[in-house]
Write a protein that holds these residues in place. Structure first.
Motif, PDB file in Angstrom:
ATOM      1  N   MET A 559     -35.883 -29.435  22.454  1.00  0.00           N
ATOM      2  CA  MET A 559     -36.133 -28.133  23.080  1.00  0.00           C
ATOM      3  C   MET A 559     -35.485 -27.018  22.240  1.00  0.00           C
ATOM      4  N   PRO A 560     -35.884 -26.899  20.935  1.00  0.00           N
ATOM      5  CA  PRO A 560     -35.262 -25.862  20.093  1.00  0.00           C
ATOM      6  C   PRO A 560     -35.585 -24.451  20.536  1.00  0.00           C
ATOM      7  N   GLU A 561     -36.676 -24.301  21.290  1.00  0.00           N
ATOM      8  CA  GLU A 561     -37.032 -22.954  21.748  1.00  0.00           C
ATOM      9  C   GLU A 561     -36.008 -22.399  22.734  1.00  0.00           C
ATOM     10  N   MET A 562     -35.179 -23.285  23.341  1.00  0.00           N
ATOM     11  CA  MET A 562     -34.173 -22.829  24.301  1.00  0.00           C
ATOM     12  C   MET A 562     -32.941 -22.238  23.624  1.00  0.00           C
ATOM     13  N   ASP A 564     -32.763 -19.695  21.579  1.00  0.00           N
ATOM     14  CA  ASP A 564     -32.745 -18.230  21.665  1.00  0.00           C
ATOM     15  C   ASP A 564     -32.228 -17.758  23.017  1.00  0.00           C
ATOM     16  N   SER A 565     -32.628 -18.433  24.073  1.00  0.00           N
ATOM     17  CA  SER A 565     -32.152 -18.025  25.397  1.00  0.00           C
ATOM     18  C   SER A 565     -30.646 -18.258  25.536  1.00  0.00           C
ATOM     19  N   VAL A 566     -30.139 -19.325  24.908  1.00  0.00           N
ATOM     20  CA  VAL A 566     -28.693 -19.569  24.947  1.00  0.00           C
ATOM     21  C   VAL A 566     -27.943 -18.477  24.200  1.00  0.00           C
ATOM     22  N   ILE A 567     -28.518 -18.051  23.046  1.00  0.00           N
ATOM     23  CA  ILE A 567     -27.865 -16.989  22.271  1.00  0.00           C
ATOM     24  C   ILE A 567     -27.840 -15.692  23.072  1.00  0.00           C
ATOM     25  N   LYS A 568     -28.934 -15.396  23.766  1.00  0.00           N
ATOM     26  CA  LYS A 568     -28.981 -14.173  24.585  1.00  0.00           C
ATOM     27  C   LYS A 568     -27.956 -14.257  25.717  1.00  0.00           C
ATOM     28  N   GLU A 569     -27.857 -15.432  26.351  1.00  0.00           N
ATOM     29  CA  GLU A 569     -26.891 -15.603  27.442  1.00  0.00           C
ATOM     30  C   GLU A 569     -25.462 -15.449  26.933  1.00  0.00           C
ATOM     31  N   MET A 570     -25.216 -15.913  25.722  1.00  0.00           N
ATOM     32  CA  MET A 570     -23.889 -15.744  25.122  1.00  0.00           C
ATOM     33  C   MET A 570     -23.551 -14.269  24.970  1.00  0.00           C
TER      34      MET A 570
END
Length: 717
Positions: A559-562, A564-570
């Motif tokens: 799930m590499p597409e996730m 970006d969402s982790v980076i945004k949440e960080m």
């Protein structure tokens, strides 16, 4: 005069000194016999009046009996110099001959009077003399003429009175009047045909006065005059000489005096043995002190001293033994405080003391333990601690805590734990300081297990703490979790996590991070995501490390597409991705054959001004080489070299092997020589028993056993 001013205003009338005890040797201070009401055994005088019998002819028979007058109750208990002069001779204990003479002066037995009928005289006149007043009148005299002027109104007094006055002047630091009285006695001796000449007691009193005022150069002159007058020195004289040499810092000359005593066949007094031991103390010679004491003990056990009625040798033996032990203690303490190689010298002294059955007490051992403050003292402290335990006596809790602290300072943590176990089993009961000290030692050991990933070691430590009634905190549990994570022991990490919760500890972000890392390494991605959801549900706020592990979990789970969402949440949590985060992403892409995504994240990293390091380039080169892009991998290798980075031989081999596999020509001259293999430094312990036995610690060949996680009480249940 200071020392003559302590008597009753009515005046204490003194006639003769008691030459039966020692002064200047404070460790020989046993109780002495009272002499006819003069005072108590420590020189504290009663308000006594001594009637001096004055002969009509001006001569005093040395066989006269003195009468005493004074109150029934004690009036004064404060010692004066004159009382000390009478009851404590500064030169040392008198021998039996001198003491016998005093018996004649003070109160001779009736049986002795029959032997001196030819010398008996009749008293036709009685007169009382206040010695305090007499000494006060003599305190400012300078010459024998001045003394004669003062004493012209007095009839002849007995020599012991002058001996007392001279001794009192010495204690009062007035040597000039003492010498004046001495010279006057010499002058009177010539006029009286030698009857008033200074005798041995007068010379001893003068020697004592010179020693008190530190006029050591005149002592030799007085000794020469004694020899010229044919007066043979006694043990008091030699004791004075030894004491004077000790005060001058000449211990070897004092020992020469001891040799002279033995040559002359004079029996040493307790003060003599005391002085010899004191010389050894001045020379810091504990072995010598032990040797002299052994020699004294042999003579004592053979009964050579039993026949001496002037000294209680049984009491003196105990005091000399204690003094020898004290000297050994002081020398050992000095070694510990001042010397680098103290342990060798201390063990040598302890060994010699054991050979001769000279054992210190608990107090001396504990004081020596307090002197052990350096790491190199740990073996001395442990030996002393064991000796106290073997005595089956009480031991101070503060001393035990000090030994625990010292063992930790010397990195002997297991030895510290043994002492703590003794506190639990034998007492005294440990206090908060004991608990804090042993917990700090466990933390050091757990930190080492955490750093090196020795998970079995960490588990044993946790179990040991629980067995000994110590409650591990969240810090201790997390150390074991991190060790399990580093060793990729996922099952052990899960069990430790559960035990931590069962013992009432609330997991922190570090606890969850270690558990996530262990699951990610075991490729348990779904379980790791459930742990993440639980962490967020219980309100534990993730940190940068936890987010970094999460992106690795997503990439590994396909799930590499996730990411970006982790980076945004960080960034919403005010956390910026670091070089470690990007390296984790690139590493995950490389392991999952996602070279394109890895190369993309490499450029995004450059855009955000995060400088790549060796790990970044090595993982990117590995991904490109495996994906059939040797030319791009070659360019990345050259870029890293141009940036001054030192890549491993593995990256070099990947570029070379990929170019050969896919038939791509590369510039071998630009590629350069193959880097040398990085050698892994393996540190070998000199002693595997400290701090642990590494025989069965974490190894891949030994599978995880769930019973290893449980403490002894859990296993029993």
């Amino acid at each position: 005069m200071q020392y003559f001013s302590c008597f009753s205003p009515k005046g204490a009338i003194l006639a003769a000194p008691n030459l039966d005890s020692d002064l200047g040797h404070p460790h020989i201070f046993g109780r002495r016999k009272k002499r006819s009401g003069l005072g108590d055994s420590f020189g504290n005088f009663h308000s006594a009046r001594i009637q001096i019998q004055i002969l009509k002819r001006g001569l005093v028979s040395n066989h006269c009996k003195l009468r005493y007058y004074g109150p029934k109750k004690n009036s004064f208990y404060r010692p004066s110099a004159l009382s000390l002069a009478l009851f404590h001779d500064p030169q040392g204990s008198e021998n039996k001959n001198e003491d016998a003479e005093i018996d004649y002066i003070v109160d001779p037995p009736e049986s002795k009077e029959e032997n001196f009928q030819r010398d008996r005289v009749e008293f036709v006149e009685k007169e009382r003399v206040d010695v305090r007043v007499l000494a006060g009148r003599l305190c400012d005299v300078k010459t024998a003429v001045d003394v004669d002027e003062v004493l012209k109104d007095y009839k002849t007094l007995p020599l012991p009175v002058y001996s007392s006055i001279i001794r009192g002047f010495g204690l009062d630091k007035r040597v000039d009047p003492a010498f004046a009285v001495f010279e006057w006695l010499k002058m009177k001796g010539k006029d009286s045909g030698g009857i008033m000449s200074p005798n041995l007691f007068i010379y001893n009193s003068l020697l004592g006065a010179l020693k008190q005022v530190a006029q050591f150069e005149k002592i030799d002159e007085v000794m020469e005059e004694m020899k010229s007058q044919g007066i043979v020195p006694n043990i008091v004289t030699y004791n004075t000489l030894m004491s004077a040499y000790i005060d001058q810092g000449q211990p070897q000359k004092a020992l020469d005096v001891l040799d002279e005593i033995e040559r002359n066949g004079i029996s040493p007094s307790p003060a003599t043995y005391s002085s010899v031991l004191l010389i050894c103390r001045k020379m810091d010679d504990a072995i010598g002190a032990i040797g002299y004491f052994v020699k004294f003990r042999e003579d004592y056990e053979k009964g050579y001293m039993v026949k001496d009625p002037n000294n209680d040798w049984k009491t003196e033996y105990t005091k000399l033994e204690n003094f020898a032990i004290r000297i050994c203690y002081l020398v050992m303490r000095q070694h510990l405080v001042n010397e680098e190689n103290a342990a060798t010298n201390v063990f040598k002294i302890l060994s010699e003391m054991d050979k001769v059955r000279l054992r210190p007490g608990r107090v001396e051992y504990e004081r020596l333990i307090w002197a052990c403050t350096q790491e190199r003292h740990y073996n001395v402290a442990r030996e002393l601690y064991q000796r106290i335990r073997e005595m089956e006596s009480e031991i101070s809790l503060s001393v035990c805590n000090h030994v625990i602290w010292l063992m930790g300072k010397a990195k002997k943590w297991w030895a510290a734990l043994e002492i703590y176990e003794d506190l639990l089993d034998k007492g005294p009961e440990p206090n908060n300081l004991s608990y804090e000290l042993i917990m700090s030692h466990f933390n050091i050991l757990l930190s080492a297990a955490k750093k090196k990933g020795i998970w079995r070691w960490g588990v044993r430590l946790i179990n040991k703490m629980l067995d000994k009634g110590l409650r591990p905190g969240i810090k201790e549990w997390n150390a074991v979790l991190v060790a399990c994570s580093k060793a990729s022991e996922t099952s052990a990490a899960v069990q430790i996590f559960r035990r931590m919760v069962e013992h009432g500890e609330r997991p922190t972000v570090l606890s969850y991070g270690a558990l996530l890392s262990a699951m990610e390494k075991a490729k348990l991605y779904d379980e790791a995501l459930r742990v993440w959801e639980h962490m967020c549900k219980v309100g534990v706020k993730p940190n940068l490390h936890a987010y970094t592990i999460l992106v690795s979990v997503y990439i590994g789970n396909g799930m590499p597409e996730m990411v970006d969402s982790v980076i945004k949440e960080m960034r919403l949590s005010n956390l910026e991705p670091s070089i470690i985060t990007f390296n984790a992403i690139i590493t995950g892409c490389a392991r999952n054959q996602l070279s394109g995504a890895a190369f993309e994240w490499f450029h995004r990293m450059k855009v955000q001004n995060i400088k790549p390091n060796e790990i970044t380039y090595e993982m990117l080169i590995e991904a490109l080489s495996q994906d059939g892009k040797p030319r791009l991998a070659f360019e990345m290798y050259l870029r890293a070299i141009n940036e001054g980075l030192h890549l491993s031989a593995k990256a070099y081999d990947a570029v070379l092997e990929s170019s050969q596999t896919f038939g791509t020509n590369i510039d071998m001259h630009a590629l350069g020589d193959r880097p040398q293999e990085k050698k892994r430094i393996v540190r070998i312990r000199k002693n595997l028993s400290e701090p642990c036995d590494l025989e069965d610690l974490a190894r891949r060949s030994k599978p995880f056993d769930r019973t290893e996680i449980c403490s002894s009480d859990i296993q029993e249940r």
